[in-house]
Write an enzyme that holds these catalytic residues in place. Structure first.
Site, PDB file in Angstrom:
ATOM      1  N   ASP A 192     -42.289  68.305 100.442  1.00 18.28           N
ATOM      2  CA  ASP A 192     -42.863  69.177 101.679  1.00 18.28           C
ATOM      3  C   ASP A 192     -41.926  68.401 102.841  1.00 18.28           C
ATOM      4  OD1 ASP A 192     -44.030  70.956 102.963  1.00 18.28           O
ATOM      5  OD2 ASP A 192     -46.025  70.237 102.701  1.00 18.28           O
ATOM      6  N   ASP A 199     -48.971  73.648  94.291  1.00 12.52           N
ATOM      7  CA  ASP A 199     -49.395  72.054  94.432  1.00 12.52           C
ATOM      8  C   ASP A 199     -50.806  72.009  95.062  1.00 12.52           C
ATOM      9  OD1 ASP A 199     -48.613  72.601  97.312  1.00 12.52           O
ATOM     10  OD2 ASP A 199     -49.316  70.551  97.170  1.00 12.52           O
TER      11      ASP A 199
HETATM   12  N1  PRF Z   1     -46.909  73.897 105.308  1.00 13.68           N
HETATM   13  C1  PRF Z   1     -46.336  72.851 104.777  1.00 13.68           C
HETATM   14  N2  PRF Z   1     -46.909  72.391 103.809  1.00 13.68           N
HETATM   15  C2  PRF Z   1     -48.000  72.798 103.322  1.00 13.68           C
HETATM   16  C3  PRF Z   1     -48.855  73.751 104.003  1.00 13.68           C
HETATM   17  C4  PRF Z   1     -48.122  74.549 104.996  1.00 13.68           C
HETATM   18  O1  PRF Z   1     -48.739  75.541 105.341  1.00 13.68           O
HETATM   19  C5  PRF Z   1     -50.005  73.920 103.461  1.00 13.68           C
HETATM   20  C6  PRF Z   1     -51.214  74.784 103.606  1.00 13.68           C
HETATM   21  N3  PRF Z   1     -52.192  74.968 102.722  1.00 13.68           N
HETATM   22  C7  PRF Z   1     -50.263  72.808 102.517  1.00 13.68           C
HETATM   23  N4  PRF Z   1     -48.896  72.117 102.427  1.00 13.68           N
HETATM   24  N5  PRF Z   1     -45.186  72.769 105.059  1.00 13.68           N
END
Ligand code: PRF
Length: 375
Positions: free
Chosen positions: A91, A270
């Protein structure tokens, strides 16, 4: 990168494969979360041999702050550092800045934030999160976004979405202008936002589709909105996403949520829930979930589900697992984490069988109800 093999009867459920240089992933898939380069309490070989995980997730925000990119680069990249020769998705840090750091400030150039570890100041930009993820060497990297809280006003959600869109355009350019630092290739996924406003969700789906990422994530959901609204937004988003790209719903969810969102066209998930809740004693089973700390299990001298292929289910008396939890013994956390993840991956296999034999639509709603029942 993505091959769509089949779309189900009567629902939007799909089956496909996603090919990376570290292996092929069959979708729908659940990705165990390994924020710091470890899926908490589960060893890498168990993830492969027992859980049957196909891809895990790491977090740019955490790994960048500690141990830092130089340490990981010197170790030969994230795969080598953590001893995991299979696909990894990272992420971007966008979401973690909002959930963890202090004093964050959004500017056009990027997100300024203070580390939750030591208060040090940092800036994430659409460009430098591409660089950081190039250094980590994850197979799938995420673009920088802002995840607005629920509820947000329409004005806030719109401005936030527009900023995310401008960041995504820059992030895509940065990705296309650079290349992998390792021998394997990388893919980049965009992220749809738009709060809980249907017109914004629709606009965001179209905008992100046009940037031609290798895959598309749906962000900004499962942040406290009612479950039905999360389903509605997911359903609406997938209506405007291309058939030939993988769709990833970020941060979802419970087993029942996975079934409902697969029916709405999601391919990848995830969530920390199976591992986090395992550590609190919540165990998912084919017949619903239990809390092992509950006194009801204190004298239960049989295995939970002898035919289910995890040690927790088939090898041990429930009274013993209960005892481990009541005493905060590490073995309890390990057995429960391993079990819940194995259960999630097992569920994805069942889904694929059902889609393959055209019985998913007749099965998932009733199954979701059962899985959502406390035993
Ligand atoms: N953006 C990013 N990672 C995430 C989310 C998001 O909106 C969420 C929302 N449930 C979880 N992980 N970059």
């Amino acid at each position: 990168m993505f091959d769509l093999h089949k779309t189900a009867l009567s629902t939007k459920a799909r089956m496909g494969t996603l090919s990376t240089d570290h292996g092929t992933i069959s979708t729908p898939i659940f990705m165990p979360v390994g924020t710091l380069g470890t899926v908490k309490a589960v060893k890498q070989d168990e993830l492969i041999d027992k859980v049957k995980a196909q891809i895990i997730l790491g977090n740019t925000y955490h790994l960048y702050l500690r141990p830092g990119c130089d340490i990981i680069e010197n170790a030969g990249g994230l795969h080598s550092f953590i001893n995991w020769d299979h696909p990894i998705l990272t992420d971007s840090g966008g979401y973690q800045i909002f959930s963890l750091s202090d004093n964050r400030e959004l500017k056009e150039e990027g997100a300024h934030f203070k580390s939750h570890l030591d208060g040090s100041k940092h800036l994430f930009t659409p460009e430098n999160v591409v660089d950081i993820q190039r250094t980590l060497g994850s197979d799938i990297i995420m673009v920088l976004d802002e995840c607005p809280p629920y509820p947000s006003s329409r004005d806030y959600a719109k401005e936030s979405m527009e900023l995310t869109h401008r960041w995504e355009k820059r992030g895509r350019q940065a990705f296309l202008n650079t290349s992998s630092k390792y021998e394997h290739g990388q893919f980049q996924f965009g992220i749809v936002q738009g709060g809980t406003y249907p017109d914004l969700r629709k606009e965001s789906s179209k905008y992100v589709t046009d940037l031609d990422f290798e895959g598309i994530a749906i962000g900004g959901l499962s942040v406290g909105e009612p479950t039905e609204l999360m389903y509605e937004m997911t359903d609406l988003n997938t209506d405007y996403l291309p058939e030939n790209k993988p769709r990833y719903l970020m941060g979802v969810g419970k087993p029942a949520n996975l079934l409902h969102c697969i029916a709405r066209g999601i391919d990848m998930f995830d969530c920390v829930l199976p591992t986090r809740n395992a550590r609190n004693g919540q165990i998912f089973t084919r017949n619903g979930y239990i809390n092992i700390r509950n006194a009801k299990w204190k004298n239960h001298n049989r295995p939970l589900d002898p035919d289910f292929p995890t040690d927790l289910c088939s090898q041990y008396k429930m009274s013993y697992i209960h005892h481990l939890f009541r005493n905060s013994e590490l073995l309890g956390l390990e057995l429960a984490s391993l079990h819940n993840l194995t259960f999630y991956l097992w569920l994805m296999e069942k889904v694929k069988e059902r889609i393959a034999n055209d019985s998913f639509h007749n099965w998932y709603q009733e199954k979701a109800k059962v899985l959502d029942t406390k035993i």
